[in-house]
Motif scaffolding. Structure first.
Motif: not given
Length: 232
Positions: A137-139, A156-157, A159, A208, A210-211, A214
């Motif tokens: 993941v990356y934010g 976020l993800h 978006y 979700d 992952a988000t 993040e």
């Protein structure tokens, strides 16, 4: 209580620019209705190189806070804030972050404006930008502004989301600096954070995993923000 401890506590309160007894942040109604609250736990009032700044909230834990971090984090967000040079950081911090999905690494750059122009009469103008990555993941988040009117963006993800500051207390008083931030998606809030110690975090029930992680990690970067000294 030692004199050294009292001095450190005063410095912590001053760095947050909100006062240690000012009260709790007023939570926007839509945030309160659509999110879950995660109070910050086990957080020391001390900060700095000699302090253990670890804390927990919900299923997450932040630890190994490093306030000597001074590497540019290379944001992909294109904010273009007036008065702040891209990639320039007067201060910074990094931290380890872990939750059910695995470990993440948070890194932040911080600035105070030293320009003339619209920020010249407001010594509290500043900026904080953070990234969180790892475990697939990356934010990113990037906010800046004068006084209590900070705003910015988050990713976020992959978006985009908007970030607005909150400067109002539960009793109706307003702070001269942000006491929290709300992150909004296209139609509803994704979460919010109260940076007044010890702090609180709100995360949308629809995120979700992952988000969720993040945003929780990025909020940790904001919780750890201390305005830097821009120099002369």
């Amino acid at each position: 209580m030692t004199l050294a401890f009292v001095r450190q506590l005063v410095l912590v309160c001053a760095s947050l620019s909100v006062g240690c007894a000012a009260g709790k942040m007023a939570v926007p109604d839509e945030v309160a209705r659509s999110t879950d609250l995660f109070p910050i736990q086990n957080r020391s009032v001390m900060t700095g190189s000699a302090a253990d700044e670890s804390f927990n909230f919900g299923p997450y834990r932040a630890s190994n806070v490093d306030r000597k971090f001074n590497r540019s984090i290379g944001l992909s967000l294109k904010q273009g804030f007036e008065g702040f040079a891209a990639g320039e950081g007067f201060g910074g911090h990094s931290f380890d972050f872990v939750g059910p999905g695995g470990p993440l690494r948070g890194e932040c750059n911080t600035q105070r404006s030293k320009t003339t122009g619209i920020y010249s009469d407001n010594k509290r103008a500043g900026r904080v930008a953070c990234t969180c990555g790892g475990a697939g993941v990356y934010g990113e988040i990037d906010v800046a502004g004068p006084a209590g009117t900070w705003n910015g963006q988050a990713a976020l993800h992959g978006y985009p989301a908007t970030v607005v500051s909150i400067d109002k207390y539960e009793g109706g008083l307003h702070s001269t600096d942000p006491i929290g931030f709300e992150v909004r998606g296209p139609q509803s809030p994704l979460g919010a954070v109260e940076i007044h110690r010890p702090g609180r975090v709100w995360l949308s029930r629809t995120l979700d995993p992952a988000t969720h992680a993040e945003l929780a990690c990025l909020f940790t970067g904001l919780l750890l923000y201390i305005p830097p000294d821009p120099g002369n």
